[in-house]
Motif scaffolding. Structure first.
Motif, PDB file in Angstrom:
ATOM      1  N   GLY A   2       1.118  -1.319  -0.112  1.00  0.00           N
ATOM      2  CA  GLY A   2      -0.048   0.101  -0.198  1.00  0.00           C
ATOM      3  C   GLY A   2       0.769   1.403  -0.062  1.00  0.00           C
ATOM      4  O   GLY A   2       0.539   2.043  -0.350  1.00  0.00           O
ATOM      5  N   ALA A   3       1.752   1.299   0.664  1.00  0.00           N
ATOM      6  CA  ALA A   3       2.953   2.684   0.911  1.00  0.00           C
ATOM      7  C   ALA A   3       3.405   2.701  -0.194  1.00  0.00           C
ATOM      8  O   ALA A   3       3.495   3.471  -0.935  1.00  0.00           O
TER       9      ALA A   3
ATOM     10  N   ALA B 277       2.538   1.382  -3.479  1.00  0.00           N
ATOM     11  CA  ALA B 277       1.301   2.369  -4.697  1.00  0.00           C
ATOM     12  C   ALA B 277       1.729   3.295  -4.201  1.00  0.00           C
ATOM     13  O   ALA B 277       1.657   4.513  -5.649  1.00  0.00           O
ATOM     14  N   ARG B 278       1.471   4.440  -3.593  1.00  0.00           N
ATOM     15  CA  ARG B 278       2.326   5.494  -3.608  1.00  0.00           C
ATOM     16  C   ARG B 278       3.046   6.536  -3.833  1.00  0.00           C
ATOM     17  O   ARG B 278       3.262   7.643  -4.464  1.00  0.00           O
ATOM     18  N   GLU B 279       4.449   5.655  -3.940  1.00  0.00           N
ATOM     19  CA  GLU B 279       5.185   6.350  -4.004  1.00  0.00           C
ATOM     20  C   GLU B 279       6.410   5.707  -4.897  1.00  0.00           C
ATOM     21  O   GLU B 279       6.948   5.883  -5.563  1.00  0.00           O
ATOM     22  N   THR B 280       5.264   4.871  -5.965  1.00  0.00           N
ATOM     23  CA  THR B 280       6.103   4.825  -7.367  1.00  0.00           C
ATOM     24  C   THR B 280       4.853   4.699  -8.171  1.00  0.00           C
ATOM     25  O   THR B 280       3.586   5.210  -7.989  1.00  0.00           O
ATOM     26  N   THR B 281       5.239   5.161  -9.782  1.00  0.00           N
ATOM     27  CA  THR B 281       4.056   5.274 -10.784  1.00  0.00           C
ATOM     28  C   THR B 281       3.672   3.980 -11.967  1.00  0.00           C
ATOM     29  O   THR B 281       2.693   4.218 -12.180  1.00  0.00           O
TER      30      THR B 281
ATOM     31  N   GLN C  78      -8.230  -2.281  -2.100  1.00  0.00           N
ATOM     32  CA  GLN C  78      -7.753  -0.656  -1.859  1.00  0.00           C
ATOM     33  C   GLN C  78      -6.147  -0.561  -2.624  1.00  0.00           C
ATOM     34  O   GLN C  78      -6.159   0.553  -3.227  1.00  0.00           O
TER      35      GLN C  78
ATOM     36  N   GLN D 134      -6.369   0.116  -6.050  1.00  0.00           N
ATOM     37  CA  GLN D 134      -6.456   1.629  -5.861  1.00  0.00           C
ATOM     38  C   GLN D 134      -6.124   2.557  -5.575  1.00  0.00           C
ATOM     39  O   GLN D 134      -5.569   3.231  -6.487  1.00  0.00           O
ATOM     40  N   MET D 135      -5.273   2.144  -4.419  1.00  0.00           N
ATOM     41  CA  MET D 135      -3.934   3.222  -4.131  1.00  0.00           C
ATOM     42  C   MET D 135      -2.741   3.204  -5.432  1.00  0.00           C
ATOM     43  O   MET D 135      -2.373   4.284  -5.522  1.00  0.00           O
ATOM     44  N   SER D 136      -2.642   2.115  -6.124  1.00  0.00           N
ATOM     45  CA  SER D 136      -1.971   2.030  -6.932  1.00  0.00           C
ATOM     46  C   SER D 136      -2.539   2.254  -8.540  1.00  0.00           C
ATOM     47  O   SER D 136      -1.507   2.226  -9.426  1.00  0.00           O
TER      48      SER D 136
END
Length: 309
Positions: free
Chosen positions: A59-60, A62-66, A91, A94-96
Motif C-alpha cells: 500500500g505504501a 503504491a503511493r511512492e511508485t508510478t 484498496q 485503487q491506491m496504485s
C-alpha cells in the motif's frame, strides 16, 4: 520475457530498504516488484529489525511508485480471513491505479505460524482454505455493485456481502497460484489463476509441471494459452566470475550450486538459461534478490541481460 524483482524482507529489511529497491527496479525498467509474505527469518539470518507486513508495504509503495506492478509471492491463505484480504488487495489496487497482483498459496512455514500465534492446520485443510479463499475473492470482486455475494463453505460463510471495495482492474487483479504439487496445484491454477508460477525448480521440473497444468486446463475446458507461465529463481549475476563469487558469498551460497539451481553467472550464462526456460513455455521470471543493499545487481541485469532477451 518479463523480468520481475522478488524480495524476501523477512530475512532482514526495513520499509525504506524495500522502497529503495522498488524505485530502483522501476527506474531500471523491470516489469514488477514483488515481495514474500513471511513473518519469520529462515536459515542463519537474525531477521533484524523484524518483519514488515506485505500488504501494508505494498500500500505504501503504491503511493511512492508510478508504473511498476506490485504483488506477493505468496500471500499465505492462513494469514488473513478472505473478506479482509479482499478489502486490502482491492484498496491497494485503487491506491496504485490498478497495478496490483495477488499470489496466494497454502502457507507452508510452520515455525512462523507458531511464533506469531497463527493456526497451522493440516496440508489437506490448508488446501481447502486456499480453495475457498480463491472462490470467495474471485466471486466477491466480480459481483456487480448493488448485489450481494453469498458463499457457504466448510471454512467460510458469506451472507449477502456487498463485495466492496471493488478493485480498479476489471474484472479483478491477476491471481497467481504456484508450486510443484502434481494434482491440487495444477487444478487450482486451471480453475482460478491468471498465472502459474513454478518456483526454484530446474528447466525439466518446470516443463513437467507446466504439462500437468495444461492437462488440468483441458479437463476444465480452458484454453491452456490463457494461463501465463512463470518461474522464480534466485539471482546471482556478474560481469565476471569474481563478481559472481562475491555476490554468492554475500548471500551465503556457492556459485556452482546457484548455477545449477538458480540464475547465476555472467550475463551470457543467464540469458542462455532464461532461453531454456522460454523453450518450455515460461514467459516471466521472478528474480529473487536476496542482498537488498546491492542495487548495482539490479542495474547490471537491466543493462546486460534484459536487452538480450
Amino acid at each position: 520475457m518479463d523480468l520481475r524483482i522478488f524480495t524476501e524482507p523477512q530475512q532482514g529489511a526495513t520499509y525504506d530498504d524495500l522502497l529503495r529497491v522498488a524505485r530502483c527496479a522501476e527506474d531500471a525498467g523491470y516489469d514488477a516488484f514483488f515481495r514474500s509474505d513471511h513473518l519469520l527469518a529462515m536459515g542463519d539470518s537474525s531477521g533484524l529489525p523484524g518483519p514488515t507486513d506485505a500488504w501494508v508495504t505494498l500500500g505504501a509503495l503504491a503511493r511512492e511508485t508510478t508504473t511498476i506492478r506490485l504483488g506477493t509471492l505468496m500471500t499465505a491463505a492462513t494469514f488473513r480471513l478472505p473478506g479482509l484480504l479482499g478489502v486490502a488487495v482491492a484498496q491497494v489496487d485503487q491506491m496504485s491505479g490498478g497495478r496490483v497482483e495477488l499470489g496466494l498459496g497454502t502457507g507452508w512455514y510452520e515455525a512462523e505460524h507458531r511464533a506469531y500465534g497463527i493456526p497451522f492446520p493440516s496440508l489437506a485443510d490448508r488446501f481447502g482454505i486456499l480453495t475457498e479463499q480463491l472462490e470467495v475473492l474471485t466471486g466477491a470482486w466480480q459481483t456487480p455493485v448493488g448485489r450481494g455475494y453469498s458463499f457457504d463453505g466448510e471454512h467460510y460463510t458469506f451472507a449477502e456481502s456487498p463485495g466492496l471495495p471493488k478493485p480498479v482492474q476489471d474484472p479483478r487483479p491477476p491471481i497467481i497460484v504456484g508450486g510443484s504439487g502434481r494434482r491440487r496445484t495444477p487444478a487450482l491454477a486451471a480453475r482460478y489463476a491468471d498465472e502459474i508460477d513454478v518456483p526454484f525448480a530446474g528447466v525439466d521440473e518446470v516443463a513437467a509441471q507446466l504439462d500437468r497444468v495444461d492437462d488440468a486446463c483441458r479437463e476444465l475446458g480452458r484454453d491452456p494459452g490463457t494461463l501465463r507461465r512463470s518461474t522464480a529463481q534466485v539471482l546471482c549475476a556478474g560481469g565476471d566470475d569474481a563478481s559472481v563469487r562475491r555476490r554468492a558469498a554475500a548471500i551465503g551460497r556457492e556459485p556452482d550450486e546457484l548455477r545449477a539451481r538458480g540464475l547465476a553467472g555472467t550475463a551470457a550464462e543467464i540469458v542462455d538459461k532464461i532461453g531454456r526456460f522460454a523453450e518450455v513455455g515460461v514467459e516471466r521470471v521472478y528474480l529473487q534478490m536476496l542482498d537488498l543493499s546491492d542495487l548495482d545487481h539490479l542495474e547490471f541485469v537491466a543493462g546486460h541481460v534484459a536487452p538480450a532477451l
